[in-house]
Design a protein around this motif. Structure first.
Motif, short mmCIF file in Angstrom:
data_model
loop_
_atom_site.label_atom_id
_atom_site.label_comp_id
_atom_site.label_asym_id
_atom_site.label_seq_id
_atom_site.Cartn_x
_atom_site.Cartn_y
_atom_site.Cartn_z
N ARG A 69 0.81 -1.21 0.00
CA ARG A 69 0.00 0.00 0.00
C ARG A 69 0.85 1.26 0.00
O ARG A 69 0.34 2.35 -0.17
CB ARG A 69 -0.93 0.02 1.22
N GLN A 70 2.16 1.11 0.22
CA GLN A 70 3.08 2.24 0.22
C GLN A 70 4.43 1.76 -0.30
O GLN A 70 4.75 0.58 -0.23
CB GLN A 70 3.31 2.77 1.63
N LYS A 71 5.22 2.70 -0.78
CA LYS A 71 6.55 2.37 -1.31
C LYS A 71 7.41 1.66 -0.26
O LYS A 71 8.15 0.74 -0.57
CB LYS A 71 7.24 3.64 -1.80
N LYS A 72 7.30 2.07 0.99
CA LYS A 72 8.13 1.51 2.06
C LYS A 72 7.60 0.19 2.60
O LYS A 72 8.29 -0.46 3.38
CB LYS A 72 8.26 2.53 3.20
N SER A 73 6.41 -0.21 2.20
CA SER A 73 5.84 -1.47 2.69
C SER A 73 6.65 -2.64 2.18
O SER A 73 7.19 -2.62 1.07
CB SER A 73 4.40 -1.63 2.21
N LYS A 74 6.73 -3.66 2.99
CA LYS A 74 7.44 -4.89 2.63
C LYS A 74 6.44 -5.91 2.09
O LYS A 74 5.28 -5.90 2.47
CB LYS A 74 8.13 -5.49 3.87
N ILE A 75 6.93 -6.79 1.23
CA ILE A 75 6.08 -7.90 0.81
C ILE A 75 6.14 -8.96 1.91
O ILE A 75 7.11 -9.02 2.67
CB ILE A 75 6.48 -8.47 -0.57
N ASN A 76 5.10 -9.79 1.99
CA ASN A 76 5.04 -10.73 3.10
C ASN A 76 6.04 -11.88 2.93
O ASN A 76 6.63 -12.08 1.88
CB ASN A 76 3.61 -11.23 3.33
N ASN A 77 6.20 -12.64 4.01
CA ASN A 77 7.21 -13.71 4.05
C ASN A 77 6.98 -14.79 3.01
O ASN A 77 7.94 -15.34 2.46
CB ASN A 77 7.26 -14.33 5.45
N GLN A 97 5.02 -4.34 -9.19
CA GLN A 97 5.54 -3.09 -8.61
C GLN A 97 4.42 -2.32 -7.93
O GLN A 97 4.65 -1.64 -6.95
CB GLN A 97 6.16 -2.21 -9.69
N GLY A 98 3.24 -2.43 -8.48
CA GLY A 98 2.07 -1.80 -7.87
C GLY A 98 1.41 -2.76 -6.90
O GLY A 98 1.89 -3.87 -6.68
N ILE A 121 -4.11 5.09 -12.20
CA ILE A 121 -4.20 4.79 -10.78
C ILE A 121 -2.82 4.94 -10.13
O ILE A 121 -1.80 4.69 -10.77
CB ILE A 121 -4.76 3.36 -10.54
N ASP A 122 -2.81 5.34 -8.88
CA ASP A 122 -1.58 5.40 -8.11
C ASP A 122 -0.98 3.99 -8.02
O ASP A 122 -1.71 3.00 -7.96
CB ASP A 122 -1.88 5.93 -6.70
N GLN A 123 0.31 3.92 -8.01
CA GLN A 123 1.02 2.64 -7.95
C GLN A 123 0.50 1.74 -6.84
O GLN A 123 0.40 0.53 -7.01
CB GLN A 123 2.51 2.91 -7.74
#
Length: 184
Positions: A69-77, A97-98, A121-123
């Motif tokens: 939901r944000q650039k700084k968010s991490k993808i899950n394990n 990327q989005g 749409i926003d990324q």
């Protein structure tokens, strides 16, 4: 991920690569959607209760919504694990990327179909919220929406959408290798 993703990916293979490959003969989609991914593995050596993707087909590629939901968010394990497993086998793994695959749909295609004036749409935007003015209950209508929008998707209106062109071309090269077709 799911059936609507298949519709978009097939269209993008056509517009970016002039693909002549035939789904069901040269490549095939399998859906896993969301949390089901955590039950799969591409690690051939692992002795686990996970379902082996490579037993299903040695020629496997995977597309995963980042759900960020944000650039700084991490993808899950789970997504990190699958990405790393595919990297070890030199397989194709595309984590969007989005937020989702729908974040690659160009506003120009939507505007062409609906006569609207949306911006892209926003990324990390939520597509159901973005498209709500045009399509009510989008989440329950993803496949009909995809089928209706793909005739409006072109190379010209899609080439600037995040890493879309790069990823589709990599996927196409992967399908070429599976089918032992030289790249020209």
């Amino acid at each position: 991920e799911g059936p609507s993703d298949r519709i978009y990916i097939n269209k993008w293979l056509e517009v970016f690569c002039d693909s002549k490959f035939i789904e069901g003969s040269d490549y095939q989609f399998l859906y896993y959607g969301g949390k089901v991914l955590s039950h799969y593995s591409a690690d051939e050596s692992a002795q686990t209760d996970l379902i082996s993707i490579l037993t299903t087909n040695q020629n496997s590629a995977i597309v995963i919504d980042s759900d960020r939901r944000q650039k700084k968010s991490k993808i899950n394990n789970t997504k990190v694990r699958i990405r790393d497993e595919f990297s070890r086998i030199k397989g194709f793994c595309w984590i969007t990327q989005g937020k989702e695959i729908e974040n690659y749909i160009p506003a120009a295609a939507i505007n062409s179909k609906y006569g609207s004036t949306l911006a892209n749409i926003d990324q990390f935007g939520l597509f159901p919220e973005y498209i709500a003015k045009i399509q009510k209950n989008f989440s329950n209508q993803k496949v009909p929406f995809a089928k209706g929008i793909v005739p409006h998707i072109t190379k010209e209106n899609s080439c600037e959408m995040l890493d879309l062109e790069k990823q589709i071309k990599k996927l196409y090269e992967t399908i070429q290798k599976w089918n032992r077709i030289s790249q020209n």
